[in-house]
Design a protein around this motif. Structure first.
Motif, PDB file in Angstrom:
ATOM      1  N   ASP A  45       0.870  -1.178   0.000  1.00 58.40           N
ATOM      2  CA  ASP A  45       0.000   0.000   0.000  1.00 58.40           C
ATOM      3  C   ASP A  45       0.905   1.225   0.000  1.00 58.40           C
ATOM      4  O   ASP A  45       1.920   1.253   0.701  1.00 58.40           O
ATOM      5  N   ASN A  46       0.546   2.216  -0.799  1.00 55.96           N
ATOM      6  CA  ASN A  46       1.433   3.377  -0.925  1.00 55.96           C
ATOM      7  C   ASN A  46       1.295   4.299   0.287  1.00 55.96           C
ATOM      8  O   ASN A  46       0.254   4.353   0.951  1.00 55.96           O
ATOM      9  N   GLY A  47       2.363   5.006   0.570  1.00 55.19           N
ATOM     10  CA  GLY A  47       2.431   5.868   1.746  1.00 55.19           C
ATOM     11  C   GLY A  47       1.441   7.004   1.736  1.00 55.19           C
ATOM     12  O   GLY A  47       0.977   7.442   2.794  1.00 55.19           O
ATOM     13  N   ASN A  48       1.088   7.479   0.548  1.00 57.22           N
ATOM     14  CA  ASN A  48       0.120   8.566   0.476  1.00 57.22           C
ATOM     15  C   ASN A  48      -1.232   8.125   1.029  1.00 57.22           C
ATOM     16  O   ASN A  48      -1.916   8.875   1.727  1.00 57.22           O
ATOM     17  N   ALA A  49      -1.629   6.879   0.723  1.00 64.38           N
ATOM     18  CA  ALA A  49      -2.912   6.352   1.197  1.00 64.38           C
ATOM     19  C   ALA A  49      -2.892   6.046   2.684  1.00 64.38           C
ATOM     20  O   ALA A  49      -3.953   5.982   3.315  1.00 64.38           O
ATOM     21  N   ILE A  50      -1.690   5.866   3.254  1.00 61.04           N
ATOM     22  CA  ILE A  50      -1.590   5.487   4.669  1.00 61.04           C
ATOM     23  C   ILE A  50      -1.375   6.700   5.565  1.00 61.04           C
ATOM     24  O   ILE A  50      -2.082   6.878   6.569  1.00 61.04           O
ATOM     25  N   PHE A  51      -0.433   7.548   5.212  1.00 60.73           N
ATOM     26  CA  PHE A  51      -0.004   8.619   6.099  1.00 60.73           C
ATOM     27  C   PHE A  51      -0.560   9.993   5.728  1.00 60.73           C
ATOM     28  O   PHE A  51      -0.425  10.932   6.512  1.00 60.73           O
ATOM     29  N   MET A  52      -1.152  10.116   4.552  1.00 59.68           N
ATOM     30  CA  MET A  52      -1.621  11.429   4.117  1.00 59.68           C
ATOM     31  C   MET A  52      -3.051  11.396   3.617  1.00 59.68           C
ATOM     32  O   MET A  52      -3.447  12.189   2.769  1.00 59.68           O
ATOM     33  N   SER A  53      -3.819  10.461   4.145  1.00 56.50           N
ATOM     34  CA  SER A  53      -5.219  10.322   3.742  1.00 56.50           C
ATOM     35  C   SER A  53      -6.065   9.954   4.951  1.00 56.50           C
ATOM     36  O   SER A  53      -5.541   9.534   5.983  1.00 56.50           O
ATOM     37  N   VAL A  54      -7.362  10.114   4.799  1.00 60.41           N
ATOM     38  CA  VAL A  54      -8.323   9.643   5.796  1.00 60.41           C
ATOM     39  C   VAL A  54      -9.440   8.930   5.058  1.00 60.41           C
ATOM     40  O   VAL A  54      -9.592   9.072   3.838  1.00 60.41           O
ATOM     41  N   GLN A  55     -10.224   8.165   5.774  1.00 59.58           N
ATOM     42  CA  GLN A  55     -11.339   7.453   5.175  1.00 59.58           C
ATOM     43  C   GLN A  55     -12.469   8.416   4.812  1.00 59.58           C
ATOM     44  O   GLN A  55     -12.618   9.481   5.404  1.00 59.58           O
ATOM     45  N   SER A  56     -13.250   8.020   3.835  1.00 62.20           N
ATOM     46  CA  SER A  56     -14.371   8.876   3.409  1.00 62.20           C
ATOM     47  C   SER A  56     -15.410   9.029   4.520  1.00 62.20           C
ATOM     48  O   SER A  56     -16.194   9.980   4.515  1.00 62.20           O
ATOM     49  N   THR A  57     -15.411   8.096   5.471  1.00 58.74           N
ATOM     50  CA  THR A  57     -16.368   8.151   6.582  1.00 58.74           C
ATOM     51  C   THR A  57     -15.808   8.882   7.804  1.00 58.74           C
ATOM     52  O   THR A  57     -16.461   8.908   8.849  1.00 58.74           O
ATOM     53  N   ALA A  58     -14.614   9.466   7.678  1.00 57.05           N
ATOM     54  CA  ALA A  58     -13.985  10.134   8.823  1.00 57.05           C
ATOM     55  C   ALA A  58     -14.834  11.309   9.301  1.00 57.05           C
ATOM     56  O   ALA A  58     -15.523  11.976   8.522  1.00 57.05           O
ATOM     57  N   THR A  59     -14.765  11.557  10.609  1.00 52.42           N
ATOM     58  CA  THR A  59     -15.602  12.575  11.241  1.00 52.42           C
ATOM     59  C   THR A  59     -15.121  13.986  10.913  1.00 52.42           C
ATOM     60  O   THR A  59     -13.938  14.222  10.671  1.00 52.42           O
ATOM     61  N   TYR A  60     -16.070  14.926  10.925  1.00 53.95           N
ATOM     62  CA  TYR A  60     -15.756  16.354  10.775  1.00 53.95           C
ATOM     63  C   TYR A  60     -14.697  16.778  11.793  1.00 53.95           C
ATOM     64  O   TYR A  60     -14.598  16.213  12.894  1.00 53.95           O
ATOM     65  N   VAL A  61     -13.924  17.781  11.413  1.00 52.09           N
ATOM     66  CA  VAL A  61     -12.894  18.329  12.295  1.00 52.09           C
ATOM     67  C   VAL A  61     -13.199  19.804  12.559  1.00 52.09           C
ATOM     68  O   VAL A  61     -13.421  20.575  11.618  1.00 52.09           O
TER      69      VAL A  61
END
Length: 410
Positions: free
Chosen positions: A177-193
């Motif tokens: 799995d590429n680092g961008n998807a792991i360390f620089m992304s969040v899931q589409s279901t992630a909560t508002y910030v």
């Protein structure tokens, strides 16, 4: 009909040669354990055996690919386990930093611990397989995927590719799995910030955001609460702004601010306590728009902890920064955990495919054995028959050789 002596010799020799050839063929079968020595022995069986052998070889190659895929995924899973532990430690430190009894020195100590976690996280993001191939670089596996640029920010230098291995007839499996998807992304279901600019001068502190109505027309939009004093009543009010509109548009009329009261907007709910000042802003952003770079988010909270607390406004700024960081780290942890689960699922699938491949290989072996393996009982029987036939041919040849009229002339 007159038969010449030379003809008798030739026929006898041909018969013995034929019987010797047949006997040699049976001996070769016994020596190799194979019924089919050449395609001419059984053209149909030889063709089927060739097809089964090729299928078995392909099945063995799939098994080799699965072994390599499992090795790659195991190394990735070990690294992700360490990432999860590190992020959980970061969350603990962020919560600890919110203790109101801490001094500036105490917070600086927490910032130092977070900096160590930052460095550890950076090292894990550049993990390799021991042969110089980096796990999270996509196709660019020969170079470290993460590095600091001139301003000190961590940037991703890999790509978004996933290396695929053919692990079964109809299954190509990503083995990294590429680092961008792991360390620089969040899931589409992630909560508002929720977040607030460091330029805020009031003491307003926001709570965590709760989703109350995901069907609301504004849900999924980036919103903000802009504070200003009403010129007529002198009361502090907030205006909801839809930042996703171009240009940003006001949503409804300004609302009087009540310290600690709940605020509902766009299918979201939160509360703010304290006293905001004119120009203060609270941003309510979907996780994908609120900063998904785990390194940048962690650096922001480190910087916030290094700032001395002098006024109540400074304390509110820090509290908001910690609240934002806590939500961002939770979203990042959920993202890493999702990738972690995906890796585990792929490894489970490999186990299932290994079982299927092993059973398939046994079937190929059994089929191949039925096609070309020798029946020793039948072969030994034929061997003795051929041997007897050869002996009979030899004896008859010797008798024919002795048939000569000249030995009867005296």
């Amino acid at each position: 009909m007159r038969v010449a002596s030379s003809t008798l010799y030739q026929l006898g020799l041909a018969s013995m040669n034929s019987q010797q050839g047949s006997l040699l063929h049976v001996q070769q079968q016994l020596g190799t354990g194979r019924r089919i020595l050449t395609p001419s022995d059984d053209p149909v069986g030889a063709t089927r055996a060739l097809v089964v052998s090729q299928s078995s070889a392909v099945n063995n190659q799939y098994a080799t690919s699965r072994k390599q895929a499992n090795t790659n995924l195991s190394m990735e899973l070990n690294s992700l386990n360490s990432v999860v532990t590190t992020v959980q430690n970061i969350q603990t430190l962020v919560v600890q930093a919110g203790n109101g009894t801490m001094s500036d020195a105490d917070r600086a100590s927490v910032a130092s611990a977070l900096q160590d976690s930052y460095n550890q996280l950076l090292g894990l993001s550049n993990a390799d397989d021991g042969n110089g191939q980096f796990l999270f670089a996509g196709y660019q596996s020969s170079t470290p995927p993460f590095a600091k640029n001139g301003s000190g920010a961590v940037v991703y230098g890999g790509d978004t590719g996933q290396q695929l291995l053919q692990v079964d007839v109809a299954r190509q499996m990503p083995t990294n799995d590429n680092g961008n998807a792991i360390f620089m992304s969040v899931q589409s279901t992630a909560t508002y910030v929720a977040s607030s600019p460091s330029a805020n001068t009031g003491t307003g502190e926001f709570s965590a955001i709760s989703v109350t109505d995901p069907t609301n027309a504004l849900y999924g939009h980036s919103l903000s609460l802009n504070f200003a004093t009403d010129a007529v009543t002198g009361k502090m009010q907030y205006q909801v702004m839809d930042q996703s509109a171009a240009p940003p548009a006001a949503v409804g009329a300004p609302v009087d601010y009540v310290d600690g009261a709940g605020i509902s907007v766009g299918g979201l709910s939160l509360s703010i306590k304290g006293t905001p000042k004119d120009g203060d802003v609270v941003n309510l952003q979907p996780a994908k728009q609120a900063g998904t770079d785990i390194f940048a988010n962690l650096q922001s909270v480190i910087n916030a902890l290094k700032q001395p607390i002098v006024t109540t406004a400074d304390r509110a700024t820090l509290a908001n920064a910690l609240s934002t960081a806590n939500r961002q780290m939770a979203n990042s942890l959920d993202n890493v955990s999702t990738v972690q689960t995906s890796v585990g699922s792929r490894m489970n699938e490999l186990d299932a495919l290994n079982t299927i491949g092993t059973n398939r290989g046994l079937n190929y072996t059994e089929t191949l054995s039925g096609l070309q393996d020798l029946d020793y009982y039948s072969a030994m029987t034929e061997y003795y028959q051929r041997q007897t036939s050869l002996q009979a041919a030899q004896q008859s040849f010797m008798q024919i050789q002795g048939m000569n009229l000249f030995k009867y002339l005296g």
